[in-house]
Design an enzyme around this catalytic site. Structure first.
Site, mmCIF file in Angstrom:
data_model
loop_
_atom_site.group_PDB
_atom_site.id
_atom_site.type_symbol
_atom_site.label_atom_id
_atom_site.label_comp_id
_atom_site.label_asym_id
_atom_site.label_seq_id
_atom_site.Cartn_x
_atom_site.Cartn_y
_atom_site.Cartn_z
ATOM 1 N N ASP A 36 85.613 36.528 88.618
ATOM 2 C CA ASP A 36 85.955 35.180 89.082
ATOM 3 C C ASP A 36 85.038 34.662 90.185
ATOM 4 O O ASP A 36 85.316 33.632 90.790
ATOM 5 C CB ASP A 36 87.399 35.162 89.598
ATOM 6 C CG ASP A 36 88.393 35.272 88.465
ATOM 7 O OD1 ASP A 36 87.982 35.051 87.302
ATOM 8 O OD2 ASP A 36 89.556 35.600 88.723
ATOM 9 N N HIS A 240 56.877 43.168 96.175
ATOM 10 C CA HIS A 240 58.180 42.486 96.136
ATOM 11 C C HIS A 240 59.327 43.402 96.562
ATOM 12 O O HIS A 240 60.425 43.337 96.014
ATOM 13 C CB HIS A 240 58.437 41.899 94.737
ATOM 14 C CG HIS A 240 57.500 40.781 94.417
ATOM 15 N ND1 HIS A 240 57.219 40.389 93.125
ATOM 16 C CD2 HIS A 240 56.769 39.979 95.220
ATOM 17 C CE1 HIS A 240 56.351 39.392 93.162
ATOM 18 N NE2 HIS A 240 56.060 39.127 94.419
ATOM 19 N N ASP A 257 58.546 39.309 105.191
ATOM 20 C CA ASP A 257 58.236 38.067 104.480
ATOM 21 C C ASP A 257 59.574 37.372 104.283
ATOM 22 O O ASP A 257 60.383 37.788 103.454
ATOM 23 C CB ASP A 257 57.567 38.405 103.140
ATOM 24 C CG ASP A 257 57.125 37.157 102.379
ATOM 25 O OD1 ASP A 257 57.562 36.049 102.727
ATOM 26 O OD2 ASP A 257 56.339 37.315 101.415
ATOM 27 N N ASP A 268 58.026 29.861 104.107
ATOM 28 C CA ASP A 268 57.587 31.131 103.525
ATOM 29 C C ASP A 268 56.600 31.766 104.506
ATOM 30 O O ASP A 268 55.436 31.398 104.547
ATOM 31 C CB ASP A 268 56.920 30.834 102.164
ATOM 32 C CG ASP A 268 56.485 32.097 101.448
ATOM 33 O OD1 ASP A 268 56.845 33.193 101.901
ATOM 34 O OD2 ASP A 268 55.788 31.974 100.418
ATOM 35 N N HIS A 347 46.654 39.950 95.148
ATOM 36 C CA HIS A 347 47.236 38.625 94.867
ATOM 37 C C HIS A 347 46.287 37.539 95.348
ATOM 38 O O HIS A 347 45.268 37.836 95.974
ATOM 39 C CB HIS A 347 48.612 38.491 95.526
ATOM 40 C CG HIS A 347 48.628 38.710 97.005
ATOM 41 N ND1 HIS A 347 48.152 37.782 97.905
ATOM 42 C CD2 HIS A 347 49.050 39.762 97.759
ATOM 43 C CE1 HIS A 347 48.303 38.242 99.132
ATOM 44 N NE2 HIS A 347 48.829 39.456 99.078
ATOM 45 N N HIS A 351 49.993 29.582 97.534
ATOM 46 C CA HIS A 351 50.620 28.753 96.490
ATOM 47 C C HIS A 351 51.126 27.471 97.130
ATOM 48 O O HIS A 351 51.287 27.404 98.364
ATOM 49 C CB HIS A 351 51.784 29.529 95.839
ATOM 50 C CG HIS A 351 52.697 30.174 96.837
ATOM 51 N ND1 HIS A 351 53.721 29.493 97.457
ATOM 52 C CD2 HIS A 351 52.723 31.427 97.366
ATOM 53 C CE1 HIS A 351 54.334 30.306 98.307
ATOM 54 N NE2 HIS A 351 53.746 31.487 98.293
ATOM 55 N N HIS A 358 57.588 28.956 95.449
ATOM 56 C CA HIS A 358 56.355 28.814 94.664
ATOM 57 C C HIS A 358 56.467 27.438 94.037
ATOM 58 O O HIS A 358 57.026 27.286 92.961
ATOM 59 C CB HIS A 358 56.236 29.907 93.603
ATOM 60 C CG HIS A 358 55.995 31.260 94.209
ATOM 61 N ND1 HIS A 358 56.003 32.417 93.488
ATOM 62 C CD2 HIS A 358 55.726 31.634 95.497
ATOM 63 C CE1 HIS A 358 55.754 33.448 94.299
ATOM 64 N NE2 HIS A 358 55.591 32.992 95.519
ATOM 65 N N GLU A 381 47.974 33.267 102.784
ATOM 66 C CA GLU A 381 48.599 34.580 102.978
ATOM 67 C C GLU A 381 47.764 35.748 102.462
ATOM 68 O O GLU A 381 48.167 36.443 101.532
ATOM 69 C CB GLU A 381 49.976 34.591 102.306
ATOM 70 C CG GLU A 381 50.005 34.102 100.857
ATOM 71 C CD GLU A 381 51.401 34.222 100.237
ATOM 72 O OE1 GLU A 381 51.958 35.326 100.283
ATOM 73 O OE2 GLU A 381 51.906 33.219 99.700
ATOM 74 N N TYR A 385 46.733 46.140 101.146
ATOM 75 C CA TYR A 385 47.782 47.118 100.839
ATOM 76 C C TYR A 385 47.068 48.398 100.387
ATOM 77 O O TYR A 385 46.455 48.419 99.315
ATOM 78 C CB TYR A 385 48.704 46.583 99.732
ATOM 79 C CG TYR A 385 49.093 45.132 99.995
ATOM 80 C CD1 TYR A 385 50.207 44.812 100.761
ATOM 81 C CD2 TYR A 385 48.295 44.080 99.502
ATOM 82 C CE1 TYR A 385 50.527 43.483 101.027
ATOM 83 C CE2 TYR A 385 48.614 42.755 99.770
ATOM 84 C CZ TYR A 385 49.729 42.460 100.531
ATOM 85 O OH TYR A 385 50.034 41.143 100.806
ATOM 86 N N ARG A 403 50.327 41.764 105.558
ATOM 87 C CA ARG A 403 50.121 40.392 105.069
ATOM 88 C C ARG A 403 50.424 39.459 106.236
ATOM 89 O O ARG A 403 51.314 39.734 107.045
ATOM 90 C CB ARG A 403 51.037 40.087 103.876
ATOM 91 C CG ARG A 403 50.890 38.665 103.358
ATOM 92 C CD ARG A 403 51.486 38.435 101.951
ATOM 93 N NE ARG A 403 52.918 38.646 101.874
ATOM 94 C CZ ARG A 403 53.505 39.701 101.351
ATOM 95 N NH1 ARG A 403 52.768 40.671 100.839
ATOM 96 N NH2 ARG A 403 54.817 39.828 101.324
ATOM 97 N N GLU A 405 51.115 35.388 106.670
ATOM 98 C CA GLU A 405 51.337 34.194 105.837
ATOM 99 C C GLU A 405 51.834 33.025 106.681
ATOM 100 O O GLU A 405 52.833 33.136 107.398
ATOM 101 C CB GLU A 405 52.385 34.507 104.758
ATOM 102 C CG GLU A 405 52.781 33.296 103.931
ATOM 103 C CD GLU A 405 53.720 33.631 102.778
ATOM 104 O OE1 GLU A 405 54.516 34.589 102.905
ATOM 105 O OE2 GLU A 405 53.656 32.929 101.754
HETATM 106 N N1 GLY Z 1 57.593 35.077 99.593
HETATM 107 C C1 GLY Z 1 56.893 34.962 98.381
HETATM 108 C C2 GLY Z 1 55.488 34.709 98.575
HETATM 109 O O1 GLY Z 1 54.956 34.924 99.639
HETATM 110 O O2 GLY Z 1 54.817 34.219 97.710
HETATM 111 MN MN MN Z 2 54.089 32.941 99.762
HETATM 112 MN MN MN Z 3 56.022 35.007 101.441
#
Ligand code: GLY
Ligand code: MN
Ligand code: MN
Length: 436
Positions: A36, A240, A257, A268, A347, A351, A358, A381, A385, A403, A405
């Site tokens: 529920d 992730h 993050d 972000d 990466h 974005h 995103h 960002e 790693y 990272r 960002e």
């Molecule tokens: N938090 C997701 C990214 O940095 O793209």
């Molecule tokens: Mn990001």
């Molecule tokens: Mn991020």
């Protein structure tokens, strides 16, 4: 956001759709979490962008040139019992009075009413393939009209992507949108400061996550824009990682993050800092390299430059630095050409950012990287790693994930970093964490 802004967006969309055609977009639905219990409702970003209507079970219809009004909203009828148990909902009257719909109809009558709106229209603009129910219903409604062709009715003959138009609109943020994005960026950055201040060896990752959420909630932001990553030590090398269950160790770095959501707009932010408040020498060297790469990328964020230039700048700085530190061996140009950096930087630089973390918007136009223009918001960002089991590098580098960002607005003359409230230089971070 004022209703007038939603109205302006609808007008723009309606002009694109053109007389003789029709546009449709449905809201998000409630989803069951277990038995529920539902997941908290989050409206579909495109739907909210056009309507400001924050309820499930709704469909917006746009009919350019319709005499009785061009904007029709199907939604739930007002229901006393529902209001008692679940709280306010607009009902048909609210849809016209508070949300500027020219007409409102019960969502339960969609099958009876909507085919009438589709009759004799040429193109149907709608988000293709995003909502199976709408996809199926639309084709059934069209078939229904086709079956009546002998009585002179003409069914639509073209389905067109509504997203192409709306996503291009969403890519350029208005002053009101920027106000929300500045607010969410500021509160989120302050959350990172709180996390740095609270951090010490022996705490668990989820306890630091709690500091962030506490700060967001205290400031009225009840949702995060995406699940927070609070990754101590080698967990930071899992891009992730969201378990956030491990104990924080003296001598490790912590990568966070996390960003809040404010009236459907996301922040972000990533910061990486030492659990103890003091960087070790190898951590310092890699951290400064990522920060240099970020500054080099930021220099490429201004109107008239291409989207990929920031990424390329970060690749160049990181590759050069990795050679200097001995993590990569060879000629820099060749290492870049062979994408050797990708084992440590897998990466891209960032974005678009907006209602979705995103965010929507094309990155290429006709195979060419997009040119940056004022009003666009994006993340910058870069990261490094170094897998814990990486045999090709010296042991001192292994298991380090970093990272940095920030959220960045393209302005008329360059850019503005919206998330500068979270410190990122080694000196600033150490001073903050050591209470200096
Ligand atoms: N938090 C997701 C990214 O940095 O793209
Ligand atoms: Mn990001
Ligand atoms: Mn991020």
């Amino acid at each position: 956001m004022k209703q007038s802004e939603f109205k302006k967006r609808r007008k723009q969309l309606i002009n694109h759709i053109g007389v003789g055609n029709i546009g449709l977009i449905s809201s998000a639905s409630m989803r069951t979490r277990n038995r529920d219990v539902d997941y908290p409702f989050r409206q579909d970003s495109d739907f909210f962008y056009l309507t400001g209507f924050n309820e499930p079970d709704a469909l917006a219809v746009f009919i350019p040139g319709r005499e009785q009004g061009e904007y029709i909203l199907f939604c739930r009828e007002f229901d006393e019992t529902k209001a008692l148990w679940e709280g306010a909902h607009a009902g048909l009257e609210g849809a016209t009075q508070h949300y500027d719909a020219d007409d409102a109809f019960p969502i339960n009558d969609l099958d009876e009413i909507l085919p009438g709106f589709l009759e004799n229209k040429t193109k149907v603009y709608y988000p293709m393939g995003r909502n199976l129910e709408l996809d199926t219903n639309l084709l059934e409604w069209i078939n229904h009209i086709r079956s009546q062709s002998r009585s002179g009715l003409v069914a639509p003959s073209e389905l067109v992507s509504l997203e192409l138009i709306v996503h291009e609109m969403r890519l350029f943020k208005s002053p009101n949108e920027l106000k929300l994005m500045r607010t969410v960026a500021e509160i989120s950055a302050a959350g990172h400061v709180k996390a740095m201040q609270a951090c010490k060896p022996g705490l668990y990752e989820y306890q630091i996550e709690a500091e962030l959420i506490y700060h967001f909630n205290q400031n009225g932001l009840r949702n995060v824009a995406y699940p927070s990553i609070v990754a101590g030590g080698k967990n930071a090398c899992t891009l992730h990682y969201t378990e956030n269950t491990d104990k924080l160790k003296n001598g490790d770095l912590l990568l966070i993050d996390a960003g809040a959501e404010c009236d459907h707009y996301a922040a972000d932010i990533t910061r990486t800092f030492p659990v103890s408040g003091k960087f070790s020498e190898p951590q310092k060297l890699l951290y400064q390299l990522v920060l240099d790469a970020q500054f080099a990328a930021l220099e490429q964020i201004k109107p008239g430059l291409f989207w990929n230039q920031a990424h390329d700048a970060s690749v160049e700085v990181l590759t050069k630095g990795l050679v200097e530190l001995g993590l990569l061996k060879g000629k820099i140009n060749k290492l870049i050409k062979d994408e050797k950096y990708k084992q440590f930087y897998m990466h891209r630089i960032g974005h678009w950012l907006g209602m979705d973390v995103h965010d929507v918007g094309d990155y290429k136009i006709k195979q060419e990287w997009r040119v940056l223009k004022p009003g666009m918001v994006l993340t910058v960002e870069p990261g490094l790693y170094i897998p814990a089991n990486c045999k090709t590098v010296d042991a001192q580098w292994r298991g380090i994930g970093i990272r940095i960002e920030d959220d960045v607005l393209v302005t008329a003359t360059g850019h503005e970093v919206l998330t500068g409230g979270a410190p990122k230089s080694i000196q600033e971070i150490e001073a903050l964490m050591q209470g200096l």
